[in-house]
Design a protein around this motif. Structure first.
Motif, PDB file in Angstrom:
ATOM      1  N   ILE A 132       0.848  -1.202   0.000  1.00 41.84           N
ATOM      2  CA  ILE A 132       0.000   0.000   0.000  1.00 41.84           C
ATOM      3  C   ILE A 132       0.882   1.251   0.000  1.00 41.84           C
ATOM      4  O   ILE A 132       0.662   2.196  -0.760  1.00 41.84           O
ATOM      5  CB  ILE A 132      -0.919   0.007   1.244  1.00 41.84           C
ATOM      6  CG1 ILE A 132      -1.897  -1.164   1.192  1.00 41.84           C
ATOM      7  CG2 ILE A 132      -1.688   1.319   1.337  1.00 41.84           C
ATOM      8  CD1 ILE A 132      -2.738  -1.308   2.444  1.00 41.84           C
ATOM      9  N   LEU A 133       1.899   1.211   0.840  1.00 41.56           N
ATOM     10  CA  LEU A 133       2.800   2.360   0.952  1.00 41.56           C
ATOM     11  C   LEU A 133       3.468   2.667  -0.384  1.00 41.56           C
ATOM     12  O   LEU A 133       3.448   3.800  -0.861  1.00 41.56           O
ATOM     13  CB  LEU A 133       3.856   2.066   2.026  1.00 41.56           C
ATOM     14  CG  LEU A 133       4.917   3.127   2.226  1.00 41.56           C
ATOM     15  CD1 LEU A 133       4.299   4.406   2.750  1.00 41.56           C
ATOM     16  CD2 LEU A 133       5.994   2.642   3.191  1.00 41.56           C
TER      17      LEU A 133
ATOM     18  N   GLN B 233      -0.464   1.493 -10.638  1.00 43.17           N
ATOM     19  CA  GLN B 233      -1.408   0.404 -10.365  1.00 43.17           C
ATOM     20  C   GLN B 233      -0.957  -0.937 -10.943  1.00 43.17           C
ATOM     21  O   GLN B 233      -1.581  -1.958 -10.681  1.00 43.17           O
ATOM     22  CB  GLN B 233      -2.785   0.736 -10.948  1.00 43.17           C
ATOM     23  CG  GLN B 233      -3.550   1.777 -10.166  1.00 43.17           C
ATOM     24  CD  GLN B 233      -3.133   3.181 -10.564  1.00 43.17           C
ATOM     25  OE1 GLN B 233      -2.914   3.457 -11.736  1.00 43.17           O
ATOM     26  NE2 GLN B 233      -2.987   4.057  -9.593  1.00 43.17           N
ATOM     27  N   MET B 234       0.111  -0.926 -11.749  1.00 44.45           N
ATOM     28  CA  MET B 234       0.474  -2.164 -12.438  1.00 44.45           C
ATOM     29  C   MET B 234       0.957  -3.248 -11.475  1.00 44.45           C
ATOM     30  O   MET B 234       0.896  -4.435 -11.790  1.00 44.45           O
ATOM     31  CB  MET B 234       1.533  -1.895 -13.502  1.00 44.45           C
ATOM     32  CG  MET B 234       2.895  -1.535 -12.939  1.00 44.45           C
ATOM     33  SD  MET B 234       3.989  -0.818 -14.166  1.00 44.45           S
ATOM     34  CE  MET B 234       4.552  -2.255 -15.030  1.00 44.45           C
TER      35      MET B 234
ATOM     36  N   LEU C  66      -0.250  -4.216  -8.578  1.00 43.49           N
ATOM     37  CA  LEU C  66      -1.282  -5.025  -7.934  1.00 43.49           C
ATOM     38  C   LEU C  66      -1.661  -6.245  -8.770  1.00 43.49           C
ATOM     39  O   LEU C  66      -1.612  -7.381  -8.302  1.00 43.49           O
ATOM     40  CB  LEU C  66      -2.522  -4.158  -7.675  1.00 43.49           C
ATOM     41  CG  LEU C  66      -3.710  -4.924  -7.117  1.00 43.49           C
ATOM     42  CD1 LEU C  66      -3.386  -5.492  -5.752  1.00 43.49           C
ATOM     43  CD2 LEU C  66      -4.938  -4.034  -7.043  1.00 43.49           C
TER      44      LEU C  66
ATOM     45  N   ALA D 288      -0.827   9.606 -11.336  1.00 43.37           N
ATOM     46  CA  ALA D 288      -1.640   8.411 -11.441  1.00 43.37           C
ATOM     47  C   ALA D 288      -1.566   7.756 -12.813  1.00 43.37           C
ATOM     48  O   ALA D 288      -1.837   6.587 -12.975  1.00 43.37           O
ATOM     49  CB  ALA D 288      -3.094   8.756 -11.113  1.00 43.37           C
ATOM     50  N   GLY D 289      -1.194   8.533 -13.809  1.00 46.26           N
ATOM     51  CA  GLY D 289      -1.327   8.063 -15.184  1.00 46.26           C
ATOM     52  C   GLY D 289      -0.233   7.112 -15.636  1.00 46.26           C
ATOM     53  O   GLY D 289       0.691   6.783 -14.890  1.00 46.26           O
ATOM     54  N   ASN D 290      -0.376   6.679 -16.872  1.00 40.06           N
ATOM     55  CA  ASN D 290       0.645   5.844 -17.495  1.00 40.06           C
ATOM     56  C   ASN D 290       1.829   6.686 -17.923  1.00 40.06           C
ATOM     57  O   ASN D 290       1.666   7.797 -18.400  1.00 40.06           O
ATOM     58  CB  ASN D 290       0.065   5.166 -18.731  1.00 40.06           C
ATOM     59  CG  ASN D 290      -0.514   3.818 -18.399  1.00 40.06           C
ATOM     60  OD1 ASN D 290       0.062   3.083 -17.616  1.00 40.06           O
ATOM     61  ND2 ASN D 290      -1.651   3.505 -18.983  1.00 40.06           N
TER      62      ASN D 290
ATOM     63  N   HIS E 209       2.388   6.916  -6.578  1.00 40.20           N
ATOM     64  CA  HIS E 209       1.267   7.686  -7.090  1.00 40.20           C
ATOM     65  C   HIS E 209       1.483   9.171  -6.822  1.00 40.20           C
ATOM     66  O   HIS E 209       1.232  10.032  -7.669  1.00 40.20           O
ATOM     67  CB  HIS E 209       0.007   7.158  -6.410  1.00 40.20           C
ATOM     68  CG  HIS E 209      -1.240   7.827  -6.816  1.00 40.20           C
ATOM     69  ND1 HIS E 209      -2.361   7.839  -6.069  1.00 40.20           N
ATOM     70  CD2 HIS E 209      -1.514   8.556  -7.908  1.00 40.20           C
ATOM     71  CE1 HIS E 209      -3.290   8.545  -6.677  1.00 40.20           C
ATOM     72  NE2 HIS E 209      -2.800   8.977  -7.797  1.00 40.20           N
ATOM     73  N   HIS E 210       2.008   9.469  -5.638  1.00 34.54           N
ATOM     74  CA  HIS E 210       2.290  10.864  -5.312  1.00 34.54           C
ATOM     75  C   HIS E 210       3.466  11.413  -6.096  1.00 34.54           C
ATOM     76  O   HIS E 210       3.468  12.563  -6.517  1.00 34.54           O
ATOM     77  CB  HIS E 210       2.586  11.000  -3.810  1.00 34.54           C
ATOM     78  CG  HIS E 210       1.360  11.283  -3.013  1.00 34.54           C
ATOM     79  ND1 HIS E 210       0.982  12.542  -2.645  1.00 34.54           N
ATOM     80  CD2 HIS E 210       0.390  10.465  -2.549  1.00 34.54           C
ATOM     81  CE1 HIS E 210      -0.159  12.497  -1.983  1.00 34.54           C
ATOM     82  NE2 HIS E 210      -0.538  11.233  -1.914  1.00 34.54           N
TER      83      HIS E 210
ATOM     84  N   PRO F 200       4.985   6.720 -20.546  1.00 29.99           N
ATOM     85  CA  PRO F 200       5.502   5.994 -21.700  1.00 29.99           C
ATOM     86  C   PRO F 200       6.957   5.598 -21.477  1.00 29.99           C
ATOM     87  O   PRO F 200       7.695   6.288 -20.789  1.00 29.99           O
ATOM     88  CB  PRO F 200       5.374   7.000 -22.826  1.00 29.99           C
ATOM     89  CG  PRO F 200       5.414   8.326 -22.170  1.00 29.99           C
ATOM     90  CD  PRO F 200       4.852   8.156 -20.792  1.00 29.99           C
TER      91      PRO F 200
ATOM     92  N   GLU G   8       2.682   1.738  -3.455  1.00 29.47           N
ATOM     93  CA  GLU G   8       1.774   2.136  -4.526  1.00 29.47           C
ATOM     94  C   GLU G   8       1.397   3.609  -4.401  1.00 29.47           C
ATOM     95  O   GLU G   8       1.441   4.367  -5.372  1.00 29.47           O
ATOM     96  CB  GLU G   8       0.507   1.267  -4.522  1.00 29.47           C
ATOM     97  CG  GLU G   8      -0.414   1.627  -5.680  1.00 29.47           C
ATOM     98  CD  GLU G   8      -1.760   0.915  -5.635  1.00 29.47           C
ATOM     99  OE1 GLU G   8      -1.851  -0.158  -5.038  1.00 29.47           O
ATOM    100  OE2 GLU G   8      -2.705   1.466  -6.219  1.00 29.47           O
ATOM    101  N   ASN G   9       1.055   4.010  -3.191  1.00 27.57           N
ATOM    102  CA  ASN G   9       0.590   5.376  -3.027  1.00 27.57           C
ATOM    103  C   ASN G   9       1.722   6.389  -3.056  1.00 27.57           C
ATOM    104  O   ASN G   9       1.534   7.522  -3.476  1.00 27.57           O
ATOM    105  CB  ASN G   9      -0.229   5.491  -1.745  1.00 27.57           C
ATOM    106  CG  ASN G   9      -1.565   4.802  -1.908  1.00 27.57           C
ATOM    107  OD1 ASN G   9      -2.460   5.347  -2.535  1.00 27.57           O
ATOM    108  ND2 ASN G   9      -1.687   3.589  -1.404  1.00 27.57           N
ATOM    109  N   LEU G  10       2.882   5.934  -2.623  1.00 26.40           N
ATOM    110  CA  LEU G  10       4.041   6.810  -2.707  1.00 26.40           C
ATOM    111  C   LEU G  10       4.360   7.106  -4.175  1.00 26.40           C
ATOM    112  O   LEU G  10       4.560   8.269  -4.562  1.00 26.40           O
ATOM    113  CB  LEU G  10       5.231   6.107  -2.035  1.00 26.40           C
ATOM    114  CG  LEU G  10       6.200   6.968  -1.248  1.00 26.40           C
ATOM    115  CD1 LEU G  10       5.447   7.822  -0.239  1.00 26.40           C
ATOM    116  CD2 LEU G  10       7.209   6.086  -0.526  1.00 26.40           C
TER     117      LEU G  10
ATOM    118  N   SER H  77       4.084   0.780 -21.134  1.00 23.05           N
ATOM    119  CA  SER H  77       3.185   1.410 -20.176  1.00 23.05           C
ATOM    120  C   SER H  77       3.618   1.091 -18.764  1.00 23.05           C
ATOM    121  O   SER H  77       3.871  -0.056 -18.420  1.00 23.05           O
ATOM    122  CB  SER H  77       1.756   0.941 -20.411  1.00 23.05           C
ATOM    123  OG  SER H  77       1.359  -0.004 -19.477  1.00 23.05           O
TER     124      SER H  77
END
Lengths: 317, 293, 390, 257
Positions: B105-106, B218-219, B221, B117-119, B112-113, B121, B108-110, B214
């Protein structure tokens, strides 16, 4: 006075807390016989969809829909529980996690029934149904000084509270009986439990099924509180969230499940200003908790100490 | 079309296999399901993107950077989250599972920050090289992925059976206490295992970035969950099983799409493991009887 | 045992009190969140109103919520400067979850000072919130919710987002006209309400237009390998690929398709329309056709001014989510002026009568159920840029 | 005859843990099962309680073939055991441990437990009373609320016996009950087992403490490498050549090692 305090927003949060407590208990019960089930989100979805579809399409009373939802989830629990007995520990966890995912994928793909990812709308809302029913008898919420939407949410919370208390009562009583002793002996030492004459198959399936039933019940209630459900409500994230409720509060005692669900549902609401970092904090808390207090906040020792305190106070009195 | 789908399936399967190798190594030695492995894989992919696209490093350097970063993550994972739980009284088998979920969780969200959030290239000229064989086009990347997965599997097998460190690792896997009595520095071996496993996740990450162009937070998970399914398929802690399981899953997903309903693609892994667990809990290639830890 | 039950009940009571205390704490906090807290001291003659906003501000789709709230803030600033009405925004996060969106909306609805609501962002959230808002008699408008059946929920439910059922057929018609396509292939994300909804429109339209569907493929969130689906599509030799995907996945799909040798144009839905698609897919994005109300490169002076102001304020160019939110607040402001008082029912009636309002996205009206009536612009990506489709 | 072991063999992946073993135990006897480590003694216990099923042969209990019965059914029939490496329920009080032992002699289900029916309350009372009596018998009554894991080693051994007795067995299997005990504890264990015998319970005991075995047992079977080496009274066993050799041989090996 009453009307000022009863704020539907608070009531709504409270109703989610109560549903989450049911979900946390649905993990706690199988765990009390040593079975880690990550399938709660899946069972919850089964309960939610069953009840929603029945009430939408067949116009049956909510209470029957909800019960049917819980029962279908329970029956699925039996069907899954029996073969899963061969698995223990992490294997069971992964198999049930997989089951949850399969159920979600079925919801997404079985479009003729579930409308796929768009989800089901127009599910009868519990409080409102009751209001309409009561109105049929000439009741008006204004008679007790409430606005109708205050009444609606108050009714929901009261029903949920009743169910949660009944569930806790059930679980606690069961725990302090022959059945409960069997469950915890299985959790502590399966082989020794069997050689004491305990039919472990029966008791493991029993607790697994009870967990599935509770998750299904919570799901059905969720559907009738939300009025709308979609497969994404029952994803992997939900499963992990439920597990965290139980583990955070303490997976050895039911108070842990209750506390974990309450606290972790409230925190994001109260601390909206840190919501940006909420999941990061979740992650860190889990890591620290496991390193420092792997049994969760509450455990038997802490409870005994609390009880002891009470007793010594009583002695002074 | 059959041939093309075969190539697709093998490519996907090889990546699954590399991810699963990392999983299986950690499980084999520690008996722990490392739920953070998927996210370490994701970080590896991001390191690849950042070094090549943003810093403009050459590909080989990106590989090294990715291995180093994920290796360090592996070290931290072992040091901070796993070691404190080991040998502690009253720690259930649940604790490491939950602790690594915390790490996932840590991470993934790290990311993300940090990365959004996006892909992202993955630009690399290497990914553009292709060969025409008959009617089908095969990208060099696809061949490289397959080759790397085979090499890793063979390398790992040899390392485990022939070298001293590998033997120590196997001894540790057999029985932690006995190994330490025999003079194996189990602490070091475990740390090494987690580092190697994580670095393999990093390699898989960069390969996915190149092959599919890509990379997103999220990849991890979905890859993590698939990896989990594969090690059950192939037998926990079994290197060849992980490889075979990865290929089987890659091929079955691809052929499900090709000849069936692509909507059930994500479920096939779990449908397979549910059946496997019920029919043959030790996995297709496992010989050990499944036993809860 | 009895001790335990009693204790549990005790704890519940304490917690309930705690919630009450905590929640009343946050409601004062929303005041600081609102942008124009000090403007509430209204000058005589200006009509002031609080508008609640529920938006996806944390989590995987936070970028959407951010664009929406920024568009709203810009519009709010302008409207308040003009002086006729004074709008205060109360913004709540939904984290993209239906239950949290409902809680947030509940919080807003229950504040009697809140006149109307904007949002939530996702269709799944909106479907949970809107019936509740309708029953409570508070107007609600969706600025980014494109699935079918949204304004149909009730009298108080509106939207200014162009539904897929308008955007996609427009784009498909133009694309088919130019390419003379006979055969199409479909690919869509089946575990997302927006892309699923878009797909349904695509399929329906394709059948109405008499196109042959050679393949229908799905993908799921978090997937990065689309080769298997694309190989199947390629085998069907379509003249056109209809891709109902959000730009994130859509761009990757186009990239992999081009590598595989699928060179035909792609038609996408609302969610595919983003400069990010070009960013991710590069050259491979060329040939994407989308129907949209928003054309950022337009030389319409309104759009140019909006772009400039937005960039100056937030340091980046706006996208369609920002633009639609911006327009939504103008629609509210216009209705408020006509309503003449901040009453939910009066406001609703005024809102429903909105007609020919000149907005950023064009000429805007509501139809009788509260859905958007608007012309759709069809865009395509050519040489790495969105241009108007000719 | 209480228990009859008839031509029992057990094969683990090609290795014979037990080979064609036959013996029988009479009612009221204390019967010893001895032999060097790895002789297959505990395996025999595991076969009797059907933790494993024998590869061949039969186990007859009170005239009934129990070879393939489920473990918990066997306990219901009246065989209960203790373990070589104590297997109590660690985070359960001593009292509850014993009450779990009474599981198969009680029958409250979920419904009656949750609603506390009259019969359930009565049953719980009786169960508690009986458990307390058994705790008193093994001298642990004062520790009834202590978690099993917090008891001393010798106390844990005795608690395990009390737990087994709670299932009202007619045959009690004890697996090295004196292991790790000092002389005093061993003496009181002797008294306890004798007491159990006096309650009409047949005892089958595995033990390494030879003086204890010789003092306690009425008859003894000696196992060596999975095969029955000898059977007889303590006196007969003590003078049996083969037995002496087996034990001496082992001692020699140990000396060499």
């Amino acid at each position: 006075m009453l009307a000022d305090i009863i704020n539907p927003y608070f009531l709504q949060i409270l109703s989610f807390i109560l549903i989450n407590i049911l979900l946390a208990i649905s993990v706690y019960v199988p765990l009390s016989s040593g079975q880690l089930s990550l399938g709660s989100a899946g069972f919850m979805g089964v309960g939610a969809y069953t009840s929603a579809l029945l009430t939408i399409h067949f116009d049956i009373p909510l209470i029957i829909g909800i019960l049917a939802g819980a029962c279908v989830a329970g029956i699925l629990g039996i069907i899954v529980g029996i073969p899963s007995l061969r698995l223990s520990g992490v294997y069971l966890a992964i198999a049930t996690l997989g089951l949850g995912e399969v159920i979600r994928v079925i919801f997404v793909n079985w479009e003729s029934l579930t409308k796929g990812s768009i989800g089901l709308t127009g599910i009868p809302q519990m409080g409102r149904e009751i209001l309409n029913f009561a109105k049929g008898f000439g009741f008006d919420p204004a008679m007790i000084g409430l606005k109708s939407n205050q009444f609606v949410y108050l009714v929901i919370v009261l029903i949920l509270l009743l169910l949660v208390i009944a569930t806790i009562w059930f679980v606690v009583r069961q725990q302090n009986s022959r059945v409960g002793r069997s469950l915890s002996s299985i959790q502590m030492d399966e082989k020794a439990a069997e050689s004491m004459g305990i039919n472990i198959t029966y008791y493991k399936v029993l607790s697994f099924t009870q967990g599935a039933f509770l998750a299904g019940l919570a799901g059905a209630l969720f559907a009738h509180v939300m009025g709308y459900i979609s497969p994404s409500d029952f994803s992997y994230h939900r499963a992990v969230e439920i597990l965290i409720f139980t583990v955070f509060g303490g997976s050895e005692v039911i108070l842990g499940a209750v506390f974990g669900a309450t606290f972790l549902t409230l925190v994001p609401e109260v601390l909206r200003f840190i919501s940006d970092y909420r999941y990061i904090i979740y992650g860190i808390v889990l890591i620290i908790l496991m390193a420092v207090r792997p049994q969760g906040i509450f455990d038997i020792h802490l409870l005994n100490r609390l009880k002891g305190l009470k007793r010594s106070k009583g002695g002074v009195r | 079309m059959l041939l093309e789908q075969l190539v697709n399936g093998i490519t996907l399967g090889s990546i699954y296999a590399i991810v699963a190798l990392g999983f299986t190594l950690v499980f084999g030695v520690l008996g722990i399901i490392n739920m953070a492995h998927g996210e370490i894989f994701m970080v590896g992919a991001f390191v690849g993107v950042m070094t090549t696209s943003v810093l403009g490093w050459p590909l080989w350097l990106a590989f090294i950077a990715s291995i180093v970063v994920t290796g360090i993550l592996g070290y931290l994972l072992e040091r901070i989250t796993l070691r404190p739980l080991r040998g502690k009284k009253g720690v259930s088998h649940l604790a490491p599972l939950i602790s690594t979920i915390g790490v996932s969780i840590l991470l993934e969200n790290l990311s993300h920050h940090i990365f959004g959030a996006g892909n992202q290239p993955f630009r690399s000229s290497f990914a553009e090289i292709s060969i025409e064989i008959g009617s089908i086009t095969i990208y060099l990347v696809q061949i490289v992925i397959f080759a790397i997965s085979i090499l890793l599997m063979i390398g790992l097998t040899i390392w485990l059976s022939k070298t001293k460190a590998g033997k120590a690792l196997r001894a540790t896997a057999e029985n932690l206490e006995t190994a330490s009595i025999l003079g194996v520095d189990t602490k070091k071996i475990i740390t090494l295992t987690v580092i190697i496993a994580s670095a393999m996740g990093g390699i898989a990450g960069i390969l996915v970035g190149m092959a599919f162009n890509s990379v997103s937070p999220q990849m991890g998970l979905s890859m993590g969950l698939k990896g989990l399914a594969i090690i059950i398929l192939g037998g926990m802690g079994n290197v060849k099983g992980a490889m075979a399981g990865g290929l089987i899953l890659g091929l079955s997903e691809t052929f499900l799409v090709a000849f069936g309903d692509s909507g059930y693609r994500d479920a096939i892994a779990f449908i397979m493991i549910i059946f496997i667990l019920l029919l043959r809990p030790q996995g297709i290639f496992g010989s050990k009887i499944a036993e809860g830890r | 045992m009895k001790v335990l039950v009693r204790k549990t009940i005790g704890i519940m009571t304490v917690l309930m009190l705690f919630i009450l205390a905590a929640c009343s704490g946050t409601s004062t906090e929303t005041g600081t969140e609102s942008e124009s807290g000090d403007n509430t001291e209204q000058a005589s003659g200006t009509l002031s109103a609080k508008i609640g906003v529920v938006s996806y501000l944390t989590g995987a789709g936070a970028a959407y919520g951010e664009a929406i709230t920024q568009g709203l803030k810009l519009a709010q600033e302008e409207i308040n400067e003009q002086g006729e009405v004074n709008i205060e925004l109360v913004i709540e996060d939904s984290a993209g979850e239906a239950d949290q969106a409902l809680s947030a909306a509940q919080k807003l609805m229950n504040d009697d000072e809140i006149l109307a609501i904007i949002g939530p962002t996702l269709s799944t959230e909106f479907l949970a919130v809107a019936p509740e808002a309708d029953l409570n008699g508070i107007p609600i408008i969706g600025t980014s919710t494109t699935v079918d059946g949204i304004p149909e929920i009730g009298d108080y439910v509106f939207r200014n987002a162009i539904p897929e059922s308008l955007a996609i057929p427009a784009a498909m018609e133009k694309a088919v006209e130019r390419t003379n396509a006979k055969k199409v292939a479909l690919i869509y994300g089946n575990d997302d309400a927006v892309t699923k909804g878009g797909f349904e429109v695509m399929e329906r339209t394709a059948k109405e237009m008499g196109l042959e569907i050679v393949a229908t493929e799905t993908f799921q969130k978090g997937q990065s390998d689309y080769n298997a689906q694309l190989t199947k599509i390629k085998n069907g030799n379509p003249d056109l690929v209809l891709a109902s995907a959000l730009y994130n996945e859509g761009a990757v799909i186009m990239d992999q398709a081009r590598k595989m040798g699928i060179d035909v144009p792609f038609v996408g839905g609302n969610g595919f329309n983003s400069p990010q698609a070009i960013e991710i897919a590069g050259e491979a994005a060329n040939g994407l056709i989308v129907g949209t109300p928003w054309f950022g490169e337009s030389d319409d002076p309104k759009v140019v001014e909006f772009n400039e102001k937005y960039e100056a304020k937030f340091g980046k160019l706006p996208d369609q989510f920002a633009a639609q939110a911006y327009d939504a607040l103008y629609i509210y402001a216009d209705a408020l002026k006509r309503a003449g008082e901040a009453d939910r029912d009066v406001f609703r009636d005024a809102l429903a009568e909105t007609k020919d309002l000149e907005g950023l996205l064009g000429n805007f009206s509501f139809d009788e159920i509260g859905d958007v009536v608007m012309d759709v612009t069809v865009l395509e990506i050519k040489d790495g840029k969105f241009v108007e489709f000719e | 005859m209480v228990l009859k072991i008839q031509n029992v063999s057990k094969n683990f992946g090609g290795i014979n843990a037990l080979k064609d073993v036959t013996f029988s135990i009479n009612e009221g006897e204390i019967y010893g099962l001895i032999g060097p480590n790895g002789a297959g003694k505990t395996t025999m216990f595991n076969l009797i309680t059907n933790i494993f099923e024998p590869t061949s042969g039969e186990i007859i209990f009170n005239g009934e073939n129990i070879t393939a019965l489920k473990s918990y059914k066997i306990t219901e029939k009246g065989i209960c055991r203790t373990y070589q490496n104590i297997r109590l329920f660690p985070q359960m009080s001593a009292l509850k441990n014993v009450m779990v032992g009474g599981h198969c002699r009680s029958n409250a289900g979920v419904f009656s437990s949750v609603f506390r029916t009259k019969s359930q309350r009565k049953e719980e009372q009786e169960l508690t009373k009986k458990a307390e009596e058994l705790l008193e018998l093994v001298g642990l009554l004062e520790f009834k609320d202590t978690f099993a894991e917090n008891l001393a080693y010798g106390q844990q051994r005795r608690l395990e016996i009390a737990r087994a007795l709670a299932s009202n067995p007619s045959l009690l299997l004890l697996d090295e009950p004196a292991a790790g005990m000092n002389e005093k504890e061993t003496d009181s264990l002797y008294d306890l087992i004798k007491m159990v015998q006096s309650m009409g319970i047949t005892v089958l005991i595995i033990e390494h403490d030879m003086p204890l075995v010789m003092k306690l047992c009425d008859r003894i079977t000696v196992l060596n490498f999975g095969e029955k080496l000898a059977e007889g009274t303590p006196e007969e066993i003590q003078s049996n050549e083969a037995v002496i050799e087996a034990y001496l041989g082992k001692e020699e090996e140990e000396e060499i090692a």
